[in-house]
Design an enzyme around this catalytic site. Structure first.
Site, PDB file in Angstrom:
ATOM      1  N   GLY A 252       0.823  -1.202  -0.125  1.00  0.00           N
ATOM      2  CA  GLY A 252       0.171   0.063  -0.022  1.00  0.00           C
ATOM      3  C   GLY A 252       0.787   1.031   0.118  1.00  0.00           C
ATOM      4  N   ASN A 253       0.276   2.353   0.050  1.00  0.00           N
ATOM      5  CA  ASN A 253       1.015   3.601   0.334  1.00  0.00           C
ATOM      6  C   ASN A 253       0.284   4.425   1.296  1.00  0.00           C
ATOM      7  OD1 ASN A 253      -1.139   5.505  -1.124  1.00  0.00           O
ATOM      8  ND2 ASN A 253      -0.886   4.139  -2.633  1.00  0.00           N
ATOM      9  N   ARG A 254       0.712   5.665   1.639  1.00  0.00           N
ATOM     10  CA  ARG A 254       0.433   6.443   2.710  1.00  0.00           C
ATOM     11  C   ARG A 254      -0.442   7.534   2.345  1.00  0.00           C
ATOM     12  NH1 ARG A 254       4.068   5.588   6.967  1.00  0.00           N
ATOM     13  NH2 ARG A 254       6.005   4.686   6.605  1.00  0.00           N
ATOM     14  N   SER A 255      -1.161   7.427   1.275  1.00  0.00           N
ATOM     15  CA  SER A 255      -2.200   8.514   0.884  1.00  0.00           C
ATOM     16  C   SER A 255      -3.373   8.316   1.860  1.00  0.00           C
ATOM     17  CB  SER A 255      -2.595   8.255  -0.508  1.00  0.00           C
ATOM     18  OG  SER A 255      -3.915   9.157  -0.923  1.00  0.00           O
TER      19      SER A 255
END
Ligand code: CTP
Ligand code: CA
Length: 239
Positions: A33-36
Protein backbone atom coordinates in the site's frame (compact mmCIF):
# COMPACT_ATOMS: atom_id res chain seq x y z
CA UNK A 1 -17.85 34.85 -8.07
CA UNK A 2 -15.33 36.04 -5.47
CA UNK A 3 -12.12 33.98 -5.55
CA UNK A 4 -12.08 31.27 -2.89
CA UNK A 5 -15.79 31.69 -2.15
CA UNK A 6 -18.29 28.91 -2.56
CA UNK A 7 -20.73 29.93 -5.25
CA UNK A 8 -22.91 27.47 -7.11
CA UNK A 9 -20.95 27.44 -10.37
CA UNK A 10 -21.00 23.61 -10.69
CA UNK A 11 -24.77 23.03 -10.47
CA UNK A 12 -25.03 21.85 -14.08
CA UNK A 13 -22.13 19.43 -13.70
CA UNK A 14 -21.53 15.78 -12.84
CA UNK A 15 -18.12 15.21 -11.33
CA UNK A 16 -16.21 11.93 -10.77
CA UNK A 17 -13.35 12.03 -8.26
CA UNK A 18 -11.00 9.24 -7.17
CA UNK A 19 -9.22 9.37 -3.83
CA UNK A 20 -7.29 7.32 -1.30
CA UNK A 21 -4.54 4.87 -2.05
CA UNK A 22 -4.85 1.47 -3.65
CA UNK A 23 -3.86 -1.74 -1.84
CA UNK A 24 -2.44 -4.60 -3.84
CA UNK A 25 -2.96 -7.92 -2.04
CA UNK A 26 -0.26 -10.52 -1.55
CA UNK A 27 -2.41 -13.01 0.35
CA UNK A 28 -5.68 -12.80 2.33
CA UNK A 29 -4.07 -10.80 5.14
CA UNK A 30 -1.29 -8.74 3.48
CA UNK A 31 -1.03 -6.02 0.87
CA UNK A 32 1.34 -3.47 -0.66
CA UNK A 33 0.00 0.00 0.00
CA UNK A 34 0.93 3.67 0.24
CA UNK A 35 0.52 6.48 2.75
CA UNK A 36 -2.16 8.48 0.95
CA UNK A 37 -4.84 9.54 3.47
CA UNK A 38 -7.40 10.46 0.82
CA UNK A 39 -7.92 13.88 2.46
CA UNK A 40 -7.11 15.90 -0.66
CA UNK A 41 -9.46 13.96 -2.94
CA UNK A 42 -12.16 14.08 -0.28
CA UNK A 43 -11.78 17.88 -0.11
CA UNK A 44 -11.95 18.11 -3.93
CA UNK A 45 -15.18 16.07 -3.87
CA UNK A 46 -16.76 17.95 -0.97
CA UNK A 47 -15.98 21.39 -2.45
CA UNK A 48 -17.50 20.32 -5.78
CA UNK A 49 -20.64 19.17 -3.96
CA UNK A 50 -20.79 22.46 -2.00
CA UNK A 51 -20.58 24.32 -5.33
CA UNK A 52 -23.58 22.40 -6.63
CA UNK A 53 -22.11 19.46 -8.56
CA UNK A 54 -23.48 15.93 -8.55
CA UNK A 55 -20.46 14.06 -7.16
CA UNK A 56 -19.37 10.43 -7.30
CA UNK A 57 -16.30 9.59 -5.18
CA UNK A 58 -14.47 6.39 -6.01
CA UNK A 59 -12.66 5.83 -2.73
CA UNK A 60 -9.69 3.49 -2.42
CA UNK A 61 -9.45 2.39 1.22
CA UNK A 62 -10.68 5.75 2.52
CA UNK A 63 -11.06 5.74 6.31
CA UNK A 64 -12.68 9.16 6.67
CA UNK A 65 -16.35 10.18 6.83
CA UNK A 66 -17.75 11.66 3.60
CA UNK A 67 -20.23 14.56 3.47
CA UNK A 68 -23.83 13.48 2.85
CA UNK A 69 -25.04 13.77 -0.73
CA UNK A 70 -21.83 12.37 -2.25
CA UNK A 71 -22.19 8.97 -3.90
CA UNK A 72 -19.29 6.82 -2.57
CA UNK A 73 -17.97 3.78 -4.45
CA UNK A 74 -15.45 1.87 -2.31
CA UNK A 75 -12.59 0.03 -4.03
CA UNK A 76 -9.39 -1.66 -2.89
CA UNK A 77 -7.02 -2.36 -5.78
CA UNK A 78 -5.83 -0.45 -8.84
CA UNK A 79 -7.69 -2.88 -11.11
CA UNK A 80 -10.94 -2.32 -9.19
CA UNK A 81 -10.40 1.45 -9.33
CA UNK A 82 -9.79 1.19 -13.08
CA UNK A 83 -12.99 -0.80 -13.64
CA UNK A 84 -15.09 1.79 -11.76
CA UNK A 85 -13.47 4.80 -13.44
CA UNK A 86 -13.74 3.24 -16.92
CA UNK A 87 -17.41 2.37 -16.40
CA UNK A 88 -18.36 5.83 -15.08
CA UNK A 89 -16.15 8.45 -16.76
CA UNK A 90 -18.30 9.01 -19.86
CA UNK A 91 -21.33 9.91 -17.69
CA UNK A 92 -19.47 12.82 -16.08
CA UNK A 93 -18.37 16.30 -17.21
CA UNK A 94 -15.18 16.34 -15.15
CA UNK A 95 -13.01 13.47 -13.86
CA UNK A 96 -10.38 14.23 -11.21
CA UNK A 97 -7.87 11.45 -10.48
CA UNK A 98 -6.57 12.26 -7.01
CA UNK A 99 -6.07 8.63 -5.93
CA UNK A 100 -2.56 7.36 -5.32
CA UNK A 101 -2.55 4.37 -7.66
CA UNK A 102 0.07 1.67 -7.03
CA UNK A 103 2.31 1.58 -10.09
CA UNK A 104 2.94 -2.15 -9.48
CA UNK A 105 1.12 -5.10 -7.96
CA UNK A 106 2.35 -8.54 -6.87
CA UNK A 107 2.42 -10.85 -9.89
CA UNK A 108 0.87 -13.66 -7.84
CA UNK A 109 -1.82 -13.74 -5.20
CA UNK A 110 -1.56 -16.54 -2.63
CA UNK A 111 -5.05 -17.84 -1.87
CA UNK A 112 -3.94 -18.91 1.61
CA UNK A 113 -1.71 -17.05 4.05
CA UNK A 114 1.99 -17.15 3.17
CA UNK A 115 3.80 -19.02 5.99
CA UNK A 116 7.11 -17.93 7.48
CA UNK A 117 8.64 -21.25 6.44
CA UNK A 118 7.57 -21.37 2.81
CA UNK A 119 10.28 -23.73 1.58
CA UNK A 120 10.71 -26.89 3.75
CA UNK A 121 14.12 -27.54 2.16
CA UNK A 122 15.38 -24.15 3.38
CA UNK A 123 13.39 -23.18 6.51
CA UNK A 124 15.16 -19.82 6.96
CA UNK A 125 14.72 -18.65 3.37
CA UNK A 126 12.72 -15.49 2.64
CA UNK A 127 10.47 -15.34 -0.41
CA UNK A 128 10.88 -12.76 -3.18
CA UNK A 129 7.93 -10.76 -4.42
CA UNK A 130 7.69 -10.34 -8.17
CA UNK A 131 5.82 -7.22 -9.27
CA UNK A 132 3.98 -6.43 -12.50
CA UNK A 133 2.92 -3.02 -13.80
CA UNK A 134 -0.57 -1.77 -13.10
CA UNK A 135 -2.42 -0.05 -15.97
CA UNK A 136 -2.26 3.76 -16.13
CA UNK A 137 -5.90 4.55 -15.39
CA UNK A 138 -5.71 8.25 -16.30
CA UNK A 139 -3.93 7.58 -19.58
CA UNK A 140 -6.61 4.96 -20.33
CA UNK A 141 -9.36 7.55 -19.76
CA UNK A 142 -7.55 9.92 -22.13
CA UNK A 143 -7.47 7.30 -24.91
CA UNK A 144 -11.05 6.15 -24.30
CA UNK A 145 -12.25 9.73 -24.70
CA UNK A 146 -10.83 9.86 -28.20
CA UNK A 147 -11.06 13.32 -29.74
CA UNK A 148 -14.09 14.44 -27.70
CA UNK A 149 -13.87 17.34 -25.22
CA UNK A 150 -15.82 15.58 -22.48
CA UNK A 151 -15.12 14.61 -19.79
CA UNK A 152 -12.50 17.16 -18.85
CA UNK A 153 -9.68 15.05 -17.34
CA UNK A 154 -7.68 16.31 -14.36
CA UNK A 155 -4.63 14.51 -12.94
CA UNK A 156 -2.71 14.99 -9.71
CA UNK A 157 1.01 14.53 -9.26
CA UNK A 158 3.08 14.71 -6.10
CA UNK A 159 6.59 15.83 -7.05
CA UNK A 160 9.71 16.64 -5.05
CA UNK A 161 11.86 17.82 -7.93
CA UNK A 162 15.12 15.96 -8.59
CA UNK A 163 18.31 16.17 -10.67
CA UNK A 164 16.26 15.80 -13.88
CA UNK A 165 14.10 18.85 -13.19
CA UNK A 166 12.18 21.18 -10.86
CA UNK A 167 8.70 20.41 -9.55
CA UNK A 168 7.17 22.48 -12.38
CA UNK A 169 9.37 20.98 -15.10
CA UNK A 170 8.52 17.45 -14.00
CA UNK A 171 4.84 18.47 -13.86
CA UNK A 172 4.91 19.84 -17.42
CA UNK A 173 6.53 16.67 -18.71
CA UNK A 174 3.95 14.52 -16.88
CA UNK A 175 1.05 16.59 -18.27
CA UNK A 176 2.38 16.07 -21.80
CA UNK A 177 2.95 12.34 -21.20
CA UNK A 178 -0.49 11.70 -19.71
CA UNK A 179 -2.41 13.81 -22.23
CA UNK A 180 -4.96 15.01 -19.63
CA UNK A 181 -6.36 18.57 -19.69
CA UNK A 182 -5.11 19.82 -16.34
CA UNK A 183 -2.49 18.54 -13.94
CA UNK A 184 -2.43 19.61 -10.31
CA UNK A 185 1.18 19.42 -9.20
CA UNK A 186 1.54 18.99 -5.46
CA UNK A 187 4.87 20.07 -3.95
CA UNK A 188 6.06 17.41 -1.52
CA UNK A 189 9.19 17.00 0.58
CA UNK A 190 11.03 19.54 2.82
CA UNK A 191 8.69 19.16 5.78
CA UNK A 192 5.57 18.85 3.63
CA UNK A 193 4.34 15.40 4.55
CA UNK A 194 1.64 12.99 3.53
CA UNK A 195 -1.49 13.45 5.64
CA UNK A 196 -0.55 17.05 6.50
CA UNK A 197 -3.29 19.64 6.52
CA UNK A 198 -1.64 22.46 4.57
CA UNK A 199 -0.51 22.01 0.99
CA UNK A 200 0.87 23.93 -1.99
CA UNK A 201 -0.10 23.14 -5.59
CA UNK A 202 0.46 24.48 -9.09
CA UNK A 203 -2.31 23.92 -11.63
CA UNK A 204 -0.99 23.35 -15.16
CA UNK A 205 -3.28 23.50 -18.19
CA UNK A 206 -2.50 21.77 -21.48
CA UNK A 207 -1.56 24.33 -24.13
CA UNK A 208 -0.79 27.11 -21.62
CA UNK A 209 2.61 28.20 -20.35
CA UNK A 210 1.45 29.79 -17.10
CA UNK A 211 0.66 27.97 -13.85
CA UNK A 212 -1.92 28.85 -11.22
CA UNK A 213 -0.15 28.73 -7.84
CA UNK A 214 -2.32 27.93 -4.82
CA UNK A 215 -1.29 27.79 -1.13
CA UNK A 216 0.19 27.01 1.24
CA UNK A 217 -3.37 26.60 2.45
CA UNK A 218 -5.74 23.97 3.79
CA UNK A 219 -6.72 21.14 1.46
CA UNK A 220 -10.23 22.61 1.44
CA UNK A 221 -9.00 26.09 0.38
CA UNK A 222 -6.67 24.54 -2.21
CA UNK A 223 -9.65 22.57 -3.58
CA UNK A 224 -11.61 25.82 -4.04
CA UNK A 225 -8.70 27.15 -6.12
CA UNK A 226 -8.52 23.93 -8.15
CA UNK A 227 -12.24 24.17 -9.01
CA UNK A 228 -11.77 27.85 -9.97
CA UNK A 229 -9.15 26.66 -12.49
CA UNK A 230 -11.35 23.79 -13.71
CA UNK A 231 -14.33 26.13 -14.18
CA UNK A 232 -12.09 28.52 -16.13
CA UNK A 233 -11.16 25.59 -18.42
CA UNK A 234 -14.79 24.51 -18.83
CA UNK A 235 -15.89 28.05 -19.73
CA UNK A 236 -12.91 29.89 -21.29
CA UNK A 237 -13.32 33.69 -21.11
CA UNK A 238 -15.17 35.07 -24.12
CA UNK A 239 -16.90 31.80 -25.04
N1 CTP B 1 -2.39 7.42 -12.19
C1 CTP B 1 -3.24 6.51 -12.80
N2 CTP B 1 -2.87 5.20 -12.92
C2 CTP B 1 -1.67 4.78 -12.49
C3 CTP B 1 -0.77 5.70 -11.89
C4 CTP B 1 -1.17 7.02 -11.75
O1 CTP B 1 -4.34 6.92 -13.22
N3 CTP B 1 -1.32 3.52 -12.64
C5 CTP B 1 -2.83 8.82 -12.09
C6 CTP B 1 -2.86 9.37 -10.67
O2 CTP B 1 -4.13 9.19 -10.07
C7 CTP B 1 -2.57 10.85 -10.90
C8 CTP B 1 -1.67 10.84 -12.14
O3 CTP B 1 -1.89 9.59 -12.79
O4 CTP B 1 -3.72 11.58 -11.25
C9 CTP B 1 -0.21 11.02 -11.86
O5 CTP B 1 0.22 9.98 -11.00
P1 CTP B 1 1.78 9.80 -10.77
O6 CTP B 1 2.01 8.65 -9.86
O7 CTP B 1 2.35 11.13 -10.38
O8 CTP B 1 2.26 9.48 -12.26
P2 CTP B 1 3.04 8.26 -12.88
O9 CTP B 1 2.74 8.31 -14.33
O10 CTP B 1 2.73 6.99 -12.15
O11 CTP B 1 4.55 8.66 -12.71
P3 CTP B 1 5.63 8.40 -11.52
O12 CTP B 1 6.71 7.61 -12.14
O13 CTP B 1 6.09 9.80 -11.14
O14 CTP B 1 4.95 7.70 -10.38
CA1 CA C 1 3.00 6.63 -9.89
Amino acid sequence: RPEGGSGHDLTEHAVLVSTGGTREPLDPVRYLGNRSSGKQGLAVAEVAAARGARVTLVAANLELPVAPGIDVVPVETALELQAEMDARAADHDVVVMVAAVADFRPADYAASKIKKTHDPADPDAAPSITLVRNPDILAGLVSARGGAASPLLVGFAAETGDETGSVLELGRAKLARKGCDLLVVNEVGAGLTFGADDTTVHVLTRGRDDAVDIGPASKRAVSEGIWDAVVASLHPAGL
